[in-house]
Scaffold this motif. Sequence first.
Motif, PDB file in Angstrom:
ATOM      1  N   VAL A 189       0.849  -1.207   0.000  1.00 39.89           N
ATOM      2  CA  VAL A 189       0.000   0.000   0.000  1.00 39.89           C
ATOM      3  C   VAL A 189       0.881   1.253   0.000  1.00 39.89           C
ATOM      4  N   SER A 190       1.945   1.227   0.785  1.00 45.32           N
ATOM      5  CA  SER A 190       2.827   2.394   0.873  1.00 45.32           C
ATOM      6  C   SER A 190       3.478   2.697  -0.470  1.00 45.32           C
ATOM      7  N   ILE A 191       3.949   1.655  -1.160  1.00 45.90           N
ATOM      8  CA  ILE A 191       4.604   1.850  -2.466  1.00 45.90           C
ATOM      9  C   ILE A 191       3.594   2.359  -3.492  1.00 45.90           C
ATOM     10  N   VAL A 192       2.450   1.688  -3.562  1.00 45.22           N
ATOM     11  CA  VAL A 192       1.474   1.978  -4.612  1.00 45.22           C
ATOM     12  C   VAL A 192       0.864   3.370  -4.449  1.00 45.22           C
ATOM     13  N   THR A 193       0.592   3.743  -3.190  1.00 41.72           N
ATOM     14  CA  THR A 193       0.022   5.082  -2.980  1.00 41.72           C
ATOM     15  C   THR A 193       1.104   6.150  -3.132  1.00 41.72           C
ATOM     16  N   ALA A 194       2.354   5.806  -2.822  1.00 41.37           N
ATOM     17  CA  ALA A 194       3.447   6.753  -3.072  1.00 41.37           C
ATOM     18  C   ALA A 194       3.571   7.020  -4.575  1.00 41.37           C
ATOM     19  N   PHE A 195       3.254   6.011  -5.370  1.00 38.26           N
ATOM     20  CA  PHE A 195       3.268   6.157  -6.827  1.00 38.26           C
ATOM     21  C   PHE A 195       2.121   7.048  -7.306  1.00 38.26           C
ATOM     22  N   GLY A 196       1.007   7.047  -6.550  1.00 46.79           N
ATOM     23  CA  GLY A 196      -0.111   7.916  -6.917  1.00 46.79           C
ATOM     24  C   GLY A 196      -1.424   7.207  -7.207  1.00 46.79           C
ATOM     25  N   LEU A 197      -1.410   5.867  -7.097  1.00 43.11           N
ATOM     26  CA  LEU A 197      -2.682   5.157  -7.289  1.00 43.11           C
ATOM     27  C   LEU A 197      -3.527   5.237  -5.997  1.00 43.11           C
ATOM     28  N   ILE A 198      -4.837   5.014  -6.176  1.00 40.55           N
ATOM     29  CA  ILE A 198      -5.740   5.008  -5.015  1.00 40.55           C
ATOM     30  C   ILE A 198      -5.869   3.567  -4.510  1.00 40.55           C
ATOM     31  N   MET A 199      -5.524   3.318  -3.258  1.00 42.69           N
ATOM     32  CA  MET A 199      -5.593   1.966  -2.686  1.00 42.69           C
ATOM     33  C   MET A 199      -6.185   2.005  -1.274  1.00 42.69           C
ATOM     34  N   PRO A 200      -7.523   1.958  -1.191  1.00 43.88           N
ATOM     35  CA  PRO A 200      -8.182   1.991   0.121  1.00 43.88           C
ATOM     36  C   PRO A 200      -8.269   0.561   0.659  1.00 43.88           C
ATOM     37  N   LYS A 201      -7.288   0.156   1.463  1.00 39.37           N
ATOM     38  CA  LYS A 201      -7.171  -1.259   1.843  1.00 39.37           C
ATOM     39  C   LYS A 201      -7.943  -1.557   3.122  1.00 39.37           C
ATOM     40  N   THR A 202      -8.925  -2.465   3.002  1.00 34.79           N
ATOM     41  CA  THR A 202      -9.585  -2.965   4.213  1.00 34.79           C
ATOM     42  C   THR A 202      -9.155  -4.409   4.395  1.00 34.79           C
ATOM     43  N   SER A 203      -8.738  -4.741   5.592  1.00 34.22           N
ATOM     44  CA  SER A 203      -8.229  -6.094   5.861  1.00 34.22           C
ATOM     45  C   SER A 203      -9.017  -6.739   6.972  1.00 34.22           C
ATOM     46  N   SER A 204      -8.966  -8.069   6.997  1.00 33.54           N
ATOM     47  CA  SER A 204      -9.666  -8.788   8.061  1.00 33.54           C
ATOM     48  C   SER A 204      -8.698  -9.063   9.197  1.00 33.54           C
ATOM     49  N   ARG A 205      -9.271  -9.480  10.305  1.00 37.10           N
ATOM     50  CA  ARG A 205      -8.449 -10.033  11.373  1.00 37.10           C
ATOM     51  C   ARG A 205      -8.209 -11.506  11.049  1.00 37.10           C
ATOM     52  N   ALA A 206      -7.359 -12.142  11.853  1.00 40.30           N
ATOM     53  CA  ALA A 206      -7.047 -13.558  11.627  1.00 40.30           C
ATOM     54  C   ALA A 206      -8.310 -14.401  11.701  1.00 40.30           C
ATOM     55  N   ILE A 207      -8.451 -15.390  10.787  1.00 43.63           N
ATOM     56  CA  ILE A 207      -9.537 -16.365  10.932  1.00 43.63           C
ATOM     57  C   ILE A 207      -8.950 -17.585  11.637  1.00 43.63           C
ATOM     58  N   THR A 208      -8.049 -18.268  10.978  1.00 44.65           N
ATOM     59  CA  THR A 208      -7.440 -19.443  11.614  1.00 44.65           C
ATOM     60  C   THR A 208      -5.925 -19.251  11.766  1.00 44.65           C
ATOM     61  N   SER A 209      -5.419 -18.070  11.453  1.00 38.32           N
ATOM     62  CA  SER A 209      -3.971 -17.837  11.475  1.00 38.32           C
ATOM     63  C   SER A 209      -3.566 -17.022  12.700  1.00 38.32           C
ATOM     64  N   PRO A 210      -2.248 -16.907  12.964  1.00 38.48           N
ATOM     65  CA  PRO A 210      -1.804 -16.170  14.147  1.00 38.48           C
ATOM     66  C   PRO A 210      -1.957 -14.652  14.013  1.00 38.48           C
ATOM     67  N   ALA A 211      -2.196 -14.142  12.784  1.00 40.21           N
ATOM     68  CA  ALA A 211      -2.397 -12.698  12.616  1.00 40.21           C
ATOM     69  C   ALA A 211      -3.024 -12.422  11.258  1.00 40.21           C
ATOM     70  N   GLY A 212      -3.898 -11.403  11.208  1.00 37.89           N
ATOM     71  CA  GLY A 212      -4.365 -10.855   9.942  1.00 37.89           C
ATOM     72  C   GLY A 212      -3.728  -9.481   9.810  1.00 37.89           C
ATOM     73  N   THR A 213      -3.813  -8.900   8.599  1.00 33.47           N
ATOM     74  CA  THR A 213      -3.201  -7.584   8.407  1.00 33.47           C
ATOM     75  C   THR A 213      -3.765  -6.567   9.390  1.00 33.47           C
ATOM     76  N   ALA A 214      -5.079  -6.661   9.673  1.00 29.69           N
ATOM     77  CA  ALA A 214      -5.688  -5.714  10.615  1.00 29.69           C
ATOM     78  C   ALA A 214      -5.085  -5.865  12.012  1.00 29.69           C
ATOM     79  N   ASP A 215      -4.821  -7.107  12.423  1.00 31.85           N
ATOM     80  CA  ASP A 215      -4.199  -7.333  13.738  1.00 31.85           C
ATOM     81  C   ASP A 215      -2.802  -6.712  13.797  1.00 31.85           C
ATOM     82  N   THR A 216      -2.050  -6.900  12.715  1.00 32.19           N
ATOM     83  CA  THR A 216      -0.676  -6.389  12.671  1.00 32.19           C
ATOM     84  C   THR A 216      -0.661  -4.856  12.626  1.00 32.19           C
ATOM     85  N   MET A 217      -1.505  -4.271  11.769  1.00 35.01           N
ATOM     86  CA  MET A 217      -1.537  -2.807  11.668  1.00 35.01           C
ATOM     87  C   MET A 217      -1.960  -2.171  12.984  1.00 35.01           C
TER      88      MET A 217
END
Lengths: 500, 500
Positions: A189-217
């Motif tokens: 997201v950081s690279i792509v938006t630095a380039f100028g594209l629009i990237m509104p990222k919504t992430s889930s929490r972990a379902i069966t894993s130790p972390a989802g992107t939302a948990d990490t962020m």
Amino acid sequence: MNGQINKLIFKNLGIHTQNEHHVYMREDCHVCISEGFEALTRIRIFNGEKSIVANLNVIRSEILQPGEISLSISAVTALEVKEGTTISVSHLHPMSSLSHVRSKIYGNTLSSKEMKEIITDIVHGDYSNVFLSAFITACAGKGMEINEIISLTEAMIATGQRIRWGSGIIVDKHCIGGLPGNRTTPIVVSIVTAFGLIMPKTSSRAITSPAGTADTMEVMTKVNLSMEEIIKVVGKEGGCIVWGEIAKLSPADDILIKVEKALDIDSEGQLIASVLSKKVAAGSNHVIIDIPVGETAKLRSTDAANELKIAMEKVGDAIGLKLKVIITDGSQPVGRGIGPALEARDILAVLRNESHAPQDLKERALLLAGEILELSDSVQTGDGINMSRDLLESGKAYRKFMAICKAQGGFSEPELARYQHEIKAERAGSVTKVDNRKLAKIAKLAGAPENKTSGIDFLTPIGTMVEKGQTLYVIHAESEGELNYTLEYYNSQKNILTIQ
Amino acid sequence: MNGQINKLIFKNLGIHTQNEHHVYMREDCHVCISEGFEALTRIRIFNGEKSIVANLNVIRSEILQPGEISLSISAVTALEVKEGTTISVSHLHPMSSLSHVRSKIYGNTLSSKEMKEIITDIVHGDYSNVFLSAFITACAGKGMEINEIISLTEAMIATGQRIRWGSGIIVDKHCIGGLPGNRTTPIVVSIVTAFGLIMPKTSSRAITSPAGTADTMEVMTKVNLSMEEIIKVVGKEGGCIVWGEIAKLSPADDILIKVEKALDIDSEGQLIASVLSKKVAAGSNHVIIDIPVGETAKLRSTDAANELKIAMEKVGDAIGLKLKVIITDGSQPVGRGIGPALEARDILAVLRNESHAPQDLKERALLLAGEILELSDSVQTGDGINMSRDLLESGKAYRKFMAICKAQGGFSEPELARYQHEIKAERAGSVTKVDNRKLAKIAKLAGAPENKTSGIDFLTPIGTMVEKGQTLYVIHAESEGELNYTLEYYNSQKNILTIQ
């Protein structure tokens, strides 16, 4: 039915039962007796115009007085009821959508209309966990036809909110999980938006894993933003990295995921509908899907990955999404950290161009960012990855990441867990195989993702030559109980890492 | 794990949650915090040597004081814990049987060993309703292979008690439900035991129907007998008609049936295992199975009935039962009453040879009793039905029935419900079709089987010529709420009876 006789005074007992609504009534209550209610009956509760369905728990003690009724915390919230309010109850009218679920259980194919009815009732909170579990099980594995997956995706979109960003390309990415670590999204997201594209990222929490992107962020910034806040952040920075549930983008999916997590199962249809409905709801129209393949990844063979790719492309076509699906190596974790805070530390090391940053995580992020840049008209095929590298190594991506965190509510450095325990090699040799699932399980038993700092630091990827006694990975935990419990599991397992 | 730190004082809050065990702990409890427990975590609770698994409900109020813990009523019973006792809790160790359930969800075939592990954990109360629902759903419809059904049946037998009556023929019968009324069992047992055969009949309560034989018998006598009491009754009278659950004959089945009832589904495999495991557990070796076939019966076609017959015979062979499966007419209710007390009244009318006794119920009972007599060496093929008729019409069967009731704890006459509502013909003509399912639903909405006297009196079987305004059937209910609710459903339906 006489409305008057069914009125009871609400008393809050403060019982938290997660997503499933529960109601508490005295066994000798006139309503229980006159209406013939008994424990685990599903009944409807009214507070003025609002109503919900809940499981009845019958009380045989004095925690409720005659004439009183109580609700679980989720039900109090859904019904917006306050201490002392008069609420009423009634029998639950038969829901026709439940007969569609039964039809699915018996192996029939559901129509688009039937699927819509099921999802509408689920979003309304009218399904007990028993029925959610039955629906999920009936749809699990290869239980759904492609048209049912399309219907499910459309129903999930229709029952949620939807963000519209105006015309133009809105990009997104998704990785079909199963690989510990591999937290590329914040970097991409950081690279792509630095380039100028629009990237509104919504992430889930972990379902069966130790972390989802939302948990990490969430370790580094606020992720539970309102729709208005998301729009503001994206308007300012061109992108965001937030939690999808709060934005009510796919409330059906959020309910189903809780029961899937309890069952620890995934289904191809639910997976596709979950991923693609959230993309459409978040307003994106150009999407990269990453499918890691490995013996212990979610997808174990290239054939299975290709099947999933084809099904996703069909659903994407049907709902008007431009999809590019890429298949990547899933033989071992990507990056060193497994668990929210440890993954956050790796992300920052890559963005800050630190010398010890995990190179595999960096290269995976550059590959994906490159593919996304190439979805835009201004980047030619083959140029994406190099342009991404420039944006990362120049520090532009890091500045963008910090700006996004600031816009979302401020940045915090990740912290370290209270307890560390090193797992050492029992023999010398070369690491030839990594069991992703067992590593993920250890990270979960250690407390991830509920405890942000819990997890694993994985130090010896495939190909590493190790000495006897060398540290292979470090378990991080916040409580002795969890650490001991994790070690108990570790001691019962073989071949978490294979050394030859 | 430190055993000391996980100890809490039990306080009874008297919350009844049916079969699923729940545990209640304060959110700020030191154990919740140190062990990382959160709402709906499954945890293990110890009271000395005994342990159970329960769903955690987190308390955010003062109904528990710091250091206190509470349990749902089922959990209190299972754990045999008293107010003020110190109990301890721990994380739930991963259950390997849950991975077998997941394997089944994904369409794999379970081995005998895997099935045994699942059923053992279920009987121990270790499965949440979410997992029970998933297991039932994965096995529903045609979800099981014949070897899995055999394994399931064997596992249910192995995990329950088993009565041994010594050598010799022990007979039993079972009707594969779906037909309202049709309460032949008490009549059949009376005839067969009057003849001199041993017939220790254990029956279930209703699963998805308005009454089971146990519900109906409970109107007239005690059915929840201990194993010792059953053995005494059978020793004295040669037979009994009791409730299977109390005898713990197939505890796994009793747990599964509760969730099947909530889901309102049946599965062929569960059905066969349920029926045959209870026959073996009750010690019988010669069994008649009655399968009614009709458009709105459980089995809708002769083909489907034949398939079930073949599967049952295979499982019977595998577990050493001599089975005779007969297929009967299931186009409409048998007898007039639908619901426990109304069916009891019909049974007594037949046994007492009253002139108004329903002839269809009498003839169906004679057919089945005749088939059973012919399983014995002393009755030749073709003679059974006439010998049964003699035993019934001579009053010998009635005297035997009263003797059995007396031995089980005494006889009571059925009572009548508080409210009756007549449903009248809207046109004149001949009754050509009866929707068994809708009639059953009406009887259930009216309160059957929970309210014993609720149900339907069905007066106009197929072929009856009716006048406009003539009473077709009478709804019986114990509360106005239920009666009104039933009429609401009645008004929303068409073609409950077809008159042409």
